[in-house]
Design a protein around this motif. Sequence first.
Motif, short mmCIF file in Angstrom:
data_model
loop_
_atom_site.label_atom_id
_atom_site.label_comp_id
_atom_site.label_asym_id
_atom_site.label_seq_id
_atom_site.Cartn_x
_atom_site.Cartn_y
_atom_site.Cartn_z
N SER A 53 54.50 66.43 44.79
CA SER A 53 54.15 67.57 45.64
C SER A 53 53.27 67.10 46.79
O SER A 53 52.80 67.88 47.59
CB SER A 53 53.40 68.60 44.80
N LYS A 54 53.04 65.77 46.85
CA LYS A 54 51.96 65.30 47.73
C LYS A 54 52.40 64.83 49.10
O LYS A 54 51.61 64.84 50.03
CB LYS A 54 51.16 64.24 47.00
N ILE A 55 53.63 64.37 49.22
CA ILE A 55 54.13 64.08 50.57
C ILE A 55 55.52 64.69 50.72
O ILE A 55 56.25 64.86 49.73
CB ILE A 55 54.21 62.56 50.89
N ILE A 100 42.51 66.17 29.79
CA ILE A 100 42.54 67.63 29.90
C ILE A 100 41.79 68.01 31.18
O ILE A 100 40.64 67.59 31.36
CB ILE A 100 41.83 68.27 28.69
N ASP A 101 42.46 68.74 32.06
CA ASP A 101 41.76 69.13 33.29
C ASP A 101 41.78 70.64 33.46
O ASP A 101 42.46 71.36 32.72
CB ASP A 101 42.36 68.41 34.50
N ASP A 102 40.97 71.11 34.40
CA ASP A 102 40.95 72.55 34.68
C ASP A 102 41.42 72.79 36.12
O ASP A 102 40.91 73.64 36.82
CB ASP A 102 39.55 73.12 34.45
N GLU A 161 55.85 58.62 40.89
CA GLU A 161 56.45 57.73 39.89
C GLU A 161 55.72 57.72 38.57
O GLU A 161 56.30 57.36 37.54
CB GLU A 161 56.40 56.29 40.43
N ALA A 162 54.43 58.09 38.60
CA ALA A 162 53.61 57.86 37.41
C ALA A 162 54.13 58.60 36.18
O ALA A 162 54.39 57.98 35.15
CB ALA A 162 52.17 58.25 37.70
N LEU A 163 54.30 59.92 36.31
CA LEU A 163 54.71 60.66 35.12
C LEU A 163 56.08 60.21 34.62
O LEU A 163 56.30 60.06 33.42
CB LEU A 163 54.70 62.16 35.39
N ALA A 164 57.02 59.98 35.54
CA ALA A 164 58.36 59.52 35.13
C ALA A 164 58.24 58.19 34.39
O ALA A 164 58.88 57.98 33.35
CB ALA A 164 59.25 59.36 36.35
N SER A 165 57.41 57.29 34.91
CA SER A 165 57.27 55.98 34.28
C SER A 165 56.63 56.09 32.90
O SER A 165 57.09 55.47 31.94
CB SER A 165 56.39 55.07 35.13
N LYS A 168 44.74 73.00 39.10
CA LYS A 168 45.60 74.12 39.47
C LYS A 168 46.83 74.30 38.58
O LYS A 168 47.51 75.33 38.69
CB LYS A 168 46.03 73.99 40.93
N GLY A 169 47.11 73.35 37.69
CA GLY A 169 48.24 73.53 36.78
C GLY A 169 49.58 73.49 37.49
O GLY A 169 49.66 73.26 38.70
N MET A 170 50.65 73.70 36.72
CA MET A 170 52.00 73.65 37.30
C MET A 170 52.81 74.85 36.85
O MET A 170 52.63 75.35 35.73
CB MET A 170 52.72 72.37 36.86
N ASP A 184 43.69 65.13 41.95
CA ASP A 184 44.55 65.72 42.99
C ASP A 184 44.79 67.20 42.72
O ASP A 184 45.06 67.97 43.65
CB ASP A 184 45.90 64.98 43.04
N ALA A 185 44.73 67.60 41.45
CA ALA A 185 44.98 69.01 41.12
C ALA A 185 43.74 69.88 41.35
O ALA A 185 43.73 71.05 41.03
CB ALA A 185 45.44 69.13 39.67
N GLY A 186 42.68 69.27 41.90
CA GLY A 186 41.48 70.04 42.25
C GLY A 186 40.61 70.43 41.06
O GLY A 186 39.95 71.47 41.08
#
Length: 621
Positions: A80-82, A59-61, A99-103, A63-65, A38-40
């Motif tokens: 950020s998605k809806i 590890i991804d490349d 929910e994923a990261l919080a969980s 868009k970061g936060m 999702d972060a492209g």
Amino acid sequence: MADIIQLLPDHVANQIAAGEVVQRPASVVKELLENAIDAGSTTIKLIIKDAGKTLVQIIDDGKGMSVTDARLSFERHATSKIRNAEDLFQLNTKGFRGEALASIAAIAHVELKTKQEQDEVGTSIVIKGSDIASQNVVVTPKGTSISVKNLFFNIPARRNFLKSNTVELRHIIDEFQRVALAHPDIGFVMYNNGSESFNLPISNYRQRIVNIFGNKTNEKLVPVEEDTEVLKISGFVGKPEFAKKARGEQYFFVNDRFIKSAYLNHAIGSAFEGLLKSGTHASYFLNLTVNPQTIDINIHPTKTEIKFDDEHTLYALLRSAVKHSLGQFNIAPVLDFERDSNLDTPYNYTQTKVSTPSVEVDRSFNPFKEESSFGVSNSQPKQTSYKKESTASWEGLYVGLESKGTQDLDDFSEVQFESEETTASIFSDDKQAEQIHTTYQLHNKYIVSTIKSGMLVMDQHRAHQRVLYEDFLKNITVKNTVSQQLLFPLVLHFTTQEVTIIQELKDDLESTGFIFLDFNAESIEIAGVPVNVPESEVSIILEQLISDVENEVPDSHFSATDLLAKSMAKSLAIKTGQSLEKDEQEHLVNKLFACKEPNVSPTNRTTFITMSVDELDKKFI
Ligand code: ADP
Ligand code: MG
């Protein structure tokens, strides 16, 4: 009475939510991979230690936060998605629940490092069980790295509930492959315990499939393409001749999301109708693109099920697209209307008298003899060990068949372990004993035998499975089997994952008589096989085994051994439809009742039934 309702503290609510989102390390892998997509991102790296129990890192490349977003991302319902409910029907992202990261943060130690392209420095956050342990400014490349350590550290019950590393790793690989298949435009690398397990460069779809499932896959793929107003289909189906017993390689993606659908699976099955050997399943890798407004992916928390507005149309389109491809690539049989005149009877033959062709048959040849003796009664009878355990369970059926005394009974239990010749000679001069051995084969499926109280009907396939199963189990434990050396080593091709499965069972397989020369990435070299396993059966046996393991994922050594014995017994047992000689029938009856648990097959199906004379009498009233 005082008020008793309270709002749950966030960390408790998060832990509860985590129960739904995170069942096992593979769930973490799925969520984090999806966030990275999702972060492209263009390249995503997955690092696993101890099947994800110690570490899952992505590890991804992408868009970061920003600093604020990094912090917010761990809040529940932070996404950020809806932005509103309508967005739910326009979804172009994998995630949307926030929910994923919080969980995950509620039940593990999480370290996040992230940086946006335009920023000089990034943010690092460490969270342990929902508590922020630290937040710092860090130098880090563009993109996001999330490490999830010590999963379920604060829920021991869940941690203990995790299966063996082999099983958990297989789940992780499944998730990884699904995501990687849906995104050939993204590069993926996976490291497991420090070594590279997959390296999937950006490529086209066919190449991605081949990179995952091995070079051999290429020749097996038939392209499927269809573009209609409601549905776009693209992808591949496997040629029917390569269909496998395992359902493993069956993938549907809807708008780049892996889904399971028994209904659509059925559509493929019906397109393949008449082309597959029974018990085998075609593989497929199919991407369906539909208008997001016509689907609801919200009905399942882990999102592998999906609801379509118009399933019937999709079914029909899918079926015809696959059928069309199979036909176009000359896979489905086509009627040949051009008659080949060479096959016509020449005119000068029409008046000739026809004589019946004669066929020479070697009547003494008995293919069954070899097979039945496999692990059943071999050249050196080691059957004495059966003797004690054998009598108890079955003797009731036969005891004192009228005038038989105990002495004779002993003889009988002895007899079942001798070779057929001796059996015959012992019984030939004993009328009563002959009666014991009256057997009859019904419809090449059942063996009917007389017993003291009436009659017994035995399912030949299930009975033989039981016999072989107990023999294999014994061989695996005792490790005293004899192998048959092959003249030339046998090289069998499998996928990397299948090779791993066989490799895990290597020791046990060797105890049954297999000798392995080499395990390569996509093939296995075999130098020896169990006595009396025909070489031509070896690949079938191993394929069956792989399929069984995949369907029943053993979670301990004990269950793996059991599965191996069951699987081999299933492959090698006399089949329904096979006609048996009298002595073979008798032998099977004897062998079954020498088993520890003669009543049921290894898969708990009834092996025989009895019917007493009384019951028969009643039927004749
Ligand atoms: P969801 O994916 O449902 O939005 P998550 O809890 O998985 O919920 O993530 C929360 C938010 O954190 C996402 O909406 C996204 O904005 C941000 N995020 C998570 N992972 C990444 C990542 N790898 N790169 C950039 N942003 C991310
Ligand atoms: Mg997400």
